[in-house]
Design a protein around this motif. Sequence first.
Motif, mmCIF file in Angstrom:
data_model
loop_
_atom_site.group_PDB
_atom_site.id
_atom_site.type_symbol
_atom_site.label_atom_id
_atom_site.label_comp_id
_atom_site.label_asym_id
_atom_site.label_seq_id
_atom_site.Cartn_x
_atom_site.Cartn_y
_atom_site.Cartn_z
ATOM 1 N N UNK A 145 88.327 93.290 99.673
ATOM 2 C CA UNK A 145 89.560 93.757 100.313
ATOM 3 C C UNK A 145 89.507 95.251 100.583
ATOM 4 N N UNK A 146 88.942 95.975 99.646
ATOM 5 C CA UNK A 146 88.784 97.413 99.819
ATOM 6 C C UNK A 146 87.446 97.665 100.499
ATOM 7 N N UNK A 147 87.489 98.316 101.630
ATOM 8 C CA UNK A 147 86.268 98.543 102.411
ATOM 9 C C UNK A 147 85.224 99.338 101.641
ATOM 10 N N UNK A 148 85.645 100.089 100.622
ATOM 11 C CA UNK A 148 84.712 100.903 99.855
ATOM 12 C C UNK A 148 84.003 100.089 98.767
ATOM 13 N N UNK A 149 84.481 98.861 98.525
ATOM 14 C CA UNK A 149 83.862 98.015 97.520
ATOM 15 C C UNK A 149 82.777 97.135 98.140
ATOM 16 N N UNK A 150 81.748 96.886 97.365
ATOM 17 C CA UNK A 150 80.663 96.011 97.794
ATOM 18 C C UNK A 150 80.747 94.693 97.028
ATOM 19 N N UNK A 151 80.541 93.559 97.728
ATOM 20 C CA UNK A 151 80.521 92.277 97.008
ATOM 21 C C UNK A 151 79.283 92.155 96.124
ATOM 22 N N UNK A 152 79.463 91.565 94.966
ATOM 23 C CA UNK A 152 78.368 91.364 94.020
ATOM 24 C C UNK A 152 78.270 89.872 93.712
#
Length: 204
Positions: free
Chosen positions: A74-81
């Motif tokens: 949801x937050x563009x600064x976060x990366x999926x893991x």
Amino acid sequence: MSKRAAAVSLVALALLAGCTPDEKGATDAPIGPAPNATASPVAPENLPEAEDPTGTLAAVGDGGDWDNYVAACANAEQEPIVQHVAIGDVNGDGTADALVARTCDASTSYFPSTVEAFDGRSPVEEPARIGKPILTDVGPTDQPWVVGLSVKGGAVTIQANGTGGADSNACPKLKLTYRYELQGGDFKQTDRAATTSSSCLKTE
């Protein structure tokens, strides 16, 4: 034995070795296949049909680059893991589908997990999702962090560490087990079990 007699004997043996069966089909040859004989191939019409998974998501298995398949955070600064991948038929079409548990990186505590299902018949370049992401129904309260994922008989089993309602996810103490099944095109929760730990559970 003279040399002449020995030569005659050798010629006789050679003739016997090359003899052909008599009219009744009897020979001195041993019964059974030749030492290097191979079985005759089965006629194509008698072979079972086998699906060629080449080019489909089923061919990727659990070794694919699933970071490129799961939903963005949801937050563009976060990366999926990607946490876990399970392979199994969840929609009953006879082809193995892919279940991928993912979270998002977080600077504090952890971000709750979701599980996404991808149709095994869909192409690798454009994987098709099956239903909505799993665990979204319990995310706000349990805040599950997936530690185990499996598929058997179409049922999806998920093990996770989590919290209890208003508890902080800085110290999850719930050991959770969920079961989901695909019903009417979407995954429905069929079971939830929880036990409480006396200490904080790992979310790494």
